[in-house]
Design a protein around this motif. Sequence first.
Motif, PDB file in Angstrom:
ATOM      1  N   CYS A 115     -17.055  82.431  77.935  1.00 15.86           N
ATOM      2  CA  CYS A 115     -16.863  84.235  78.345  1.00 15.86           C
ATOM      3  C   CYS A 115     -16.021  85.533  79.152  1.00 15.86           C
ATOM      4  CB  CYS A 115     -18.711  83.623  79.708  1.00 15.86           C
ATOM      5  SG  CYS A 115     -20.005  83.011  78.766  1.00 15.86           S
ATOM      6  N   VAL A 116     -15.303  84.910  79.209  1.00 11.68           N
ATOM      7  CA  VAL A 116     -14.110  85.700  80.049  1.00 11.68           C
ATOM      8  C   VAL A 116     -13.472  86.073  78.986  1.00 11.68           C
ATOM      9  CG1 VAL A 116     -12.532  85.200  81.849  1.00 11.68           C
ATOM     10  CG2 VAL A 116     -14.348  84.815  82.249  1.00 11.68           C
ATOM     11  N   PRO A 117     -12.392  87.066  78.789  1.00 10.37           N
ATOM     12  CA  PRO A 117     -11.415  87.409  77.921  1.00 10.37           C
ATOM     13  C   PRO A 117     -10.231  87.075  78.889  1.00 10.37           C
ATOM     14  CG  PRO A 117     -12.587  89.549  78.806  1.00 10.37           C
ATOM     15  CD  PRO A 117     -13.118  88.447  79.917  1.00 10.37           C
ATOM     16  N   PRO A 118      -9.359  86.119  77.441  1.00  7.87           N
ATOM     17  CA  PRO A 118      -8.572  85.445  77.131  1.00  7.87           C
ATOM     18  C   PRO A 118      -7.271  85.715  78.507  1.00  7.87           C
ATOM     19  CG  PRO A 118      -8.990  85.742  74.983  1.00  7.87           C
ATOM     20  CD  PRO A 118     -10.255  86.705  75.287  1.00  7.87           C
ATOM     21  N   LYS A 119      -7.467  87.357  78.407  1.00 10.82           N
ATOM     22  CA  LYS A 119      -5.933  87.769  79.419  1.00 10.82           C
ATOM     23  C   LYS A 119      -6.281  87.609  80.891  1.00 10.82           C
ATOM     24  CE  LYS A 119      -7.485  92.223  79.394  1.00 10.82           C
ATOM     25  NZ  LYS A 119      -6.882  93.774  79.109  1.00 10.82           N
ATOM     26  N   LEU A 141      -8.703  84.834  81.608  1.00 14.02           N
ATOM     27  CA  LEU A 141      -9.404  83.348  82.241  1.00 14.02           C
ATOM     28  C   LEU A 141      -7.998  82.612  83.201  1.00 14.02           C
ATOM     29  CD1 LEU A 141     -11.104  81.513  80.833  1.00 14.02           C
ATOM     30  CD2 LEU A 141      -8.970  80.581  78.623  1.00 14.02           C
ATOM     31  N   GLU A 142      -6.972  82.854  83.438  1.00 12.83           N
ATOM     32  CA  GLU A 142      -6.460  81.613  84.312  1.00 12.83           C
ATOM     33  C   GLU A 142      -6.449  82.388  85.162  1.00 12.83           C
ATOM     34  OE1 GLU A 142      -5.065  78.581  83.559  1.00 12.83           O
ATOM     35  OE2 GLU A 142      -5.298  79.130  81.459  1.00 12.83           O
ATOM     36  N   LEU A 143      -6.508  83.587  85.970  1.00 16.11           N
ATOM     37  CA  LEU A 143      -6.960  83.911  86.813  1.00 16.11           C
ATOM     38  C   LEU A 143      -8.404  83.306  87.463  1.00 16.11           C
ATOM     39  CD1 LEU A 143      -6.779  87.645  88.493  1.00 16.11           C
ATOM     40  CD2 LEU A 143      -8.676  86.278  87.898  1.00 16.11           C
ATOM     41  N   ASN A 144      -9.214  83.010  86.690  1.00 20.52           N
ATOM     42  CA  ASN A 144     -10.956  82.957  87.096  1.00 20.52           C
ATOM     43  C   ASN A 144     -10.735  81.286  86.762  1.00 20.52           C
ATOM     44  OD1 ASN A 144     -12.824  85.575  87.148  1.00 20.52           O
ATOM     45  ND2 ASN A 144     -11.354  85.861  84.805  1.00 20.52           N
ATOM     46  N   LYS A 145      -9.611  80.966  86.145  1.00 23.12           N
ATOM     47  CA  LYS A 145      -9.963  78.901  86.154  1.00 23.12           C
ATOM     48  C   LYS A 145      -9.277  79.333  88.033  1.00 23.12           C
ATOM     49  CE  LYS A 145      -9.380  77.542  81.612  1.00 23.12           C
ATOM     50  NZ  LYS A 145      -8.662  76.827  80.964  1.00 23.12           N
ATOM     51  N   LYS A 146      -8.461  79.900  88.010  1.00 18.89           N
ATOM     52  CA  LYS A 146      -8.042  79.235  89.895  1.00 18.89           C
ATOM     53  C   LYS A 146      -9.246  80.059  90.764  1.00 18.89           C
ATOM     54  CE  LYS A 146      -3.847  80.058  92.745  1.00 18.89           C
ATOM     55  NZ  LYS A 146      -3.032  81.532  92.875  1.00 18.89           N
TER      56      LYS A 146
END
Length: 190
Positions: free
Chosen positions: A171-175, A177-182
Amino acid sequence: METKNIMIVGVGGQGSLLASKVLGHLLLNQNYDVKVSEVHGMSQRGGSVVTYVRFGEKVNSPIIEKGEADIIVSFELLEAARWMPYLKNGGKIVTNTQRIDPMPVITGAAVYPENLVEKMQEKGADVDAMDCLTLSEQAGSSKAVNIVLLGRLSTYFDIPKEAWIKSLEACVPPKFLELNKKAFELGAGA
């Protein structure tokens, strides 16, 4: 399984629609029947927004009535208090402690209520309040409050963390994604 009801409440522009999309995706992948309904007040930035997420074996309606919400996920304290009549007895409120002044407070026509967490607890709500804004900033963006809240919400489900991450990836745009995982990890660990 009886139908479970989650309300996601906040202010326009805070990402409540993405949060409901991730949650809906997750629950569908867990083989639940899921209904998601977005109810916008004045959803332009600053207006109240609410999303209903209902899931279970068979869900007939997307609407949550007063006294039916198992969990209210709130992006802002006053919104948590405003929607509290929808919480069922024994329900839980997962809320950000951030305060966003509504227009009557900004114009001086009203005063922002004090001690909202305590007031909700006095009315019988089980309140889990945390500073999601600070955690989202630690993750890299003040806009990740929604995902910090999902991380916290995940601690009340018996669904593996990997399933939540898979729904974030979908659901989250790839750019972002890492920020949202954190942000998710910080919410889940808080």
